[in-house]
Design an enzyme around this catalytic site. Structure first.
Site, PDB file in Angstrom:
ATOM      1  N   ASP A  64       0.822  -1.211   0.000  1.00 24.22           N
ATOM      2  CA  ASP A  64       0.000   0.000   0.000  1.00 24.22           C
ATOM      3  C   ASP A  64       0.856   1.262   0.000  1.00 24.22           C
ATOM      4  O   ASP A  64       0.409   2.309   0.463  1.00 24.22           O
ATOM      5  CB  ASP A  64      -0.905  -0.001   1.243  1.00 24.22           C
ATOM      6  N   ARG A  86       3.969   1.571 -11.950  1.00 20.13           N
ATOM      7  CA  ARG A  86       3.372   1.131 -10.674  1.00 20.13           C
ATOM      8  C   ARG A  86       2.395  -0.021 -10.931  1.00 20.13           C
ATOM      9  O   ARG A  86       2.376  -1.014 -10.209  1.00 20.13           O
ATOM     10  CB  ARG A  86       2.647   2.303  -9.972  1.00 20.13           C
ATOM     11  N   LYS A 176      -6.387  -0.095   6.577  1.00 18.46           N
ATOM     12  CA  LYS A 176      -5.168   0.140   7.347  1.00 18.46           C
ATOM     13  C   LYS A 176      -4.960   1.627   7.580  1.00 18.46           C
ATOM     14  O   LYS A 176      -5.230   2.445   6.692  1.00 18.46           O
ATOM     15  CB  LYS A 176      -3.970  -0.417   6.583  1.00 18.46           C
ATOM     16  N   GLU A 216      -2.577   0.271  13.684  1.00 23.43           N
ATOM     17  CA  GLU A 216      -1.111   0.287  13.549  1.00 23.43           C
ATOM     18  C   GLU A 216      -0.463   1.540  14.136  1.00 23.43           C
ATOM     19  O   GLU A 216      -0.256   2.528  13.427  1.00 23.43           O
ATOM     20  CB  GLU A 216      -0.727   0.159  12.059  1.00 23.43           C
ATOM     21  N   GLU A 218       2.809   2.515  14.751  1.00 24.19           N
ATOM     22  CA  GLU A 218       4.176   2.013  14.551  1.00 24.19           C
ATOM     23  C   GLU A 218       5.145   2.745  15.473  1.00 24.19           C
ATOM     24  O   GLU A 218       5.305   3.962  15.376  1.00 24.19           O
ATOM     25  CB  GLU A 218       4.621   2.174  13.094  1.00 24.19           C
ATOM     26  N   LYS A 258      -1.438  -4.257  14.107  1.00 21.12           N
ATOM     27  CA  LYS A 258      -0.170  -4.290  13.361  1.00 21.12           C
ATOM     28  C   LYS A 258       0.888  -3.590  14.202  1.00 21.12           C
ATOM     29  O   LYS A 258       1.179  -2.402  14.002  1.00 21.12           O
ATOM     30  CB  LYS A 258      -0.375  -3.610  12.000  1.00 21.12           C
ATOM     31  N   SER A 300       7.342  -5.026   9.456  1.00 26.24           N
ATOM     32  CA  SER A 300       8.769  -5.396   9.497  1.00 26.24           C
ATOM     33  C   SER A 300       9.649  -4.209   9.880  1.00 26.24           C
ATOM     34  O   SER A 300      10.736  -4.416  10.435  1.00 26.24           O
ATOM     35  CB  SER A 300       9.215  -6.021   8.173  1.00 26.24           C
ATOM     36  N   GLY A 301       9.242  -2.993   9.574  1.00 28.20           N
ATOM     37  CA  GLY A 301       9.861  -1.783  10.126  1.00 28.20           C
ATOM     38  C   GLY A 301      11.310  -1.514   9.756  1.00 28.20           C
ATOM     39  O   GLY A 301      11.954  -0.719  10.425  1.00 28.20           O
ATOM     40  N   GLY A 302      11.843  -2.181   8.739  1.00 28.99           N
ATOM     41  CA  GLY A 302      13.236  -1.933   8.358  1.00 28.99           C
ATOM     42  C   GLY A 302      14.164  -3.089   8.744  1.00 28.99           C
ATOM     43  O   GLY A 302      15.367  -3.041   8.487  1.00 28.99           O
ATOM     44  N   SER A 327       2.450  -8.811   8.447  1.00 25.64           N
ATOM     45  CA  SER A 327       1.847  -7.915   7.457  1.00 25.64           C
ATOM     46  C   SER A 327       3.004  -7.069   6.944  1.00 25.64           C
ATOM     47  O   SER A 327       3.107  -5.885   7.234  1.00 25.64           O
ATOM     48  CB  SER A 327       0.773  -7.038   8.110  1.00 25.64           C
ATOM     49  N   TYR A 389       6.003   6.413   4.943  1.00 25.87           N
ATOM     50  CA  TYR A 389       5.433   5.355   4.124  1.00 25.87           C
ATOM     51  C   TYR A 389       4.611   5.911   2.986  1.00 25.87           C
ATOM     52  O   TYR A 389       3.749   6.707   3.194  1.00 25.87           O
ATOM     53  CB  TYR A 389       4.563   4.435   5.006  1.00 25.87           C
TER      54      TYR A 389
HETATM   55  P1  13P Z   1       6.966  -2.537   6.637  1.00 24.90           P
HETATM   56  O1  13P Z   1       7.429  -1.919   7.921  1.00 24.90           O
HETATM   57  O2  13P Z   1       6.826  -4.046   6.758  1.00 24.90           O
HETATM   58  O3  13P Z   1       7.802  -2.148   5.463  1.00 24.90           O
HETATM   59  O4  13P Z   1       5.499  -2.010   6.318  1.00 24.90           O
HETATM   60  C1  13P Z   1       4.845  -1.110   7.102  1.00 24.90           C
HETATM   61  C2  13P Z   1       3.444  -0.916   6.678  1.00 24.90           C
HETATM   62  O5  13P Z   1       2.698  -0.273   7.383  1.00 24.90           O
HETATM   63  C3  13P Z   1       2.946  -1.528   5.429  1.00 24.90           C
HETATM   64  O6  13P Z   1       1.533  -1.513   5.341  1.00 24.90           O
END
Ligand code: 13P
Length: 389
Positions: A64, A86, A176, A216, A218, A258, A300-302, A327, A389
């Site tokens: 996304d 894309r 999301k 999410e 993060e 997430k 996965s965050g990097g 995810s 993102y």
């Molecule tokens: P990653 O951290 O896995 O790259 O993805 C974050 C995210 O929010 C994707 O929807």
């Protein structure tokens, strides 16, 4: 829990879930009035959608990326950020034969939700044929949060109800919303409250329109702090998120989480093993997340592809109260992009690379991943300071 009994439970506990009682004064007398809070039209469907995404051995493919972020991915292999490129990249991913064995949901950007293959088949139909639930990113991205310590807040609540209804019509069944919390910036109480409140409002609006919300907040990897500090912040953030989810009458059986894994900051002097990360992350989740929530789908965050898979595997070595899965965006796409390089003759090999990563994470969801035979590419970290993102 059967859906019929869930509806009953909602009706029975209406003071909290379906209705709110208020005392109204009229002249000298007072009377109790009940005000319905929101319709329960989608309760059964939300529970089913969440359950089917959180099914054994499967997880979510996150593709996304906003057009700007997708442009960065394409630039890494020398392609221009055009709609044609894309679409070609998303077509490669979404038409991978057999993807549904390990992938239960795919998060799309708005542009992709309305696109089709070059043969004219809607992407949402490609997903449905593989029993993959289409999802949609609904937030409008991060902007600076005034009055904070250089932190941000997530936009997108205005018009969200009507947009969500349109996405549902187009075939999306989950949503999301990604907001972030930065440990080096504090996090300030204001930023945490704003993140939690925004997620809760979004979750309530999504459920009202038939979309299962992925929640999410993060917690960014940025920083040189130890893992105990991440644990402390994660507990604070999730306690606030659940406080406001409850206050907004969100149905816990119809959401997915997430979270970031609980790790030391990316610049901390010591790395943690998958076992330590699993121990801290599960401790945090067990303290904060009710078992009514069906699935925890990590970002996965990097982390490198390999790290993300090993950490997930470590978390599934014993039974958890929820489905614990993935995810991932970066940790599922990196080898695919490198293999594809924008060349039609590499599409099949790139799809194989996607299947290999999806299968590795499927095994990790079942706690059966060995980590053997992984490529050097899969071991490369993807952390970017201040990632957007
Ligand atoms: P990653 O951290 O896995 O790259 O993805 C974050 C995210 O929010 C994707 O929807």
């Amino acid at each position: 829990m059967a859906c019929a009994s869930l509806s009953k439970l909602n009706a029975a506990s209406s003071q909290w879930i379906g209705q709110q009682s208020f005392t109204q004064r009229k002249g000298s007398s007072t009377r109790r009035v009940s005000v319905p809070i929101r319709s329960k039209a989608y309760t059964e469907e939300l529970v089913q959608t969440a359950k089917s995404i959180a099914s054994p051995g499967r997880g979510i493919l996150a593709i996304d990326e906003s057009n700007a972020t997708c442009g960065k991915r394409l630039a890494s292999i020398g392609l221009d950020n055009t709609e044609v490129n894309r679409q070609a990249y998303r077509q490669l991913l979404l038409t991978t034969p057999g993807l549904g064995e390990s992938i239960s949901g795919a998060i799309l950007f708005e542009e992709t939700l309305y696109q089709s293959t070059t043969d004219g088949k809607k992407f949402v139909d490609c997903l449905r044929d593989e029993k993959i639930v289409p999802g949609i990113k609904v937030d409008k991205g991060l902007v600076p949060l005034p009055g904070s310590n250089n932190e941000s807040w997530c936009q997108g609540l205005d018009g969200l109800a009507s947009r969500s209804a349109e996405y549902y019509k187009q075939g999306a069944r989950f949503a999301k919303w990604r907001t972030v919390v930065s440990i080096p910036c504090g996090p300030s109480a204001l930023a945490v409250k704003e993140a939690a409140w925004g997620l809760a409002r979004y979750a309530a609006i999504s459920q009202d329109n038939g979309l299962v919300p992925i929640v999410e907040p993060e917690i960014l990897l940025d920083g040189d702090h130890p893992i105990d500090r991440t644990l402390e912040v994660a507990e604070k953030v999730w306690s606030e998120v659940f406080f406001y989810l409850a206050e907004n009458n969100v149905l816990f059986e119809g959401i997915l989480l997430k979270p970031s894994m609980v790790t030391p900051g990316a610049e901390h002097k010591e790395k943690a093993s998958p076992e330590t990360i699993a121990k801290y992350t599960l401790t945090m989740l067990k303290r904060r997340v009710p078992p009514a929530v069906p699935g925890i789908m990590f970002l996965s965050g990097g982390q490198s592809e390999l790290e993300a898979t090993l950490n997930l595997n470590a978390m599934n070595q014993s039974r958890n109260p929820w489905h614990v899965s993935f995810s991932y965006a970066r940790a599922l796409q990196n080898s695919v992009l490198k293999t594809w390089q924008g060349r039609p003759e590499n599409i099949e090999a790139a799809q194989k690379a996607l299947l290999a990563r999806a299968k590795a994470n499927s095994l990790a969801q079942l706690g059966k991943y060995s980590g053997e035979g992984e490529s050097e590419e899969a071991k490369k970290g993807m952390f970017v300071k201040g990632y957007t993102y």
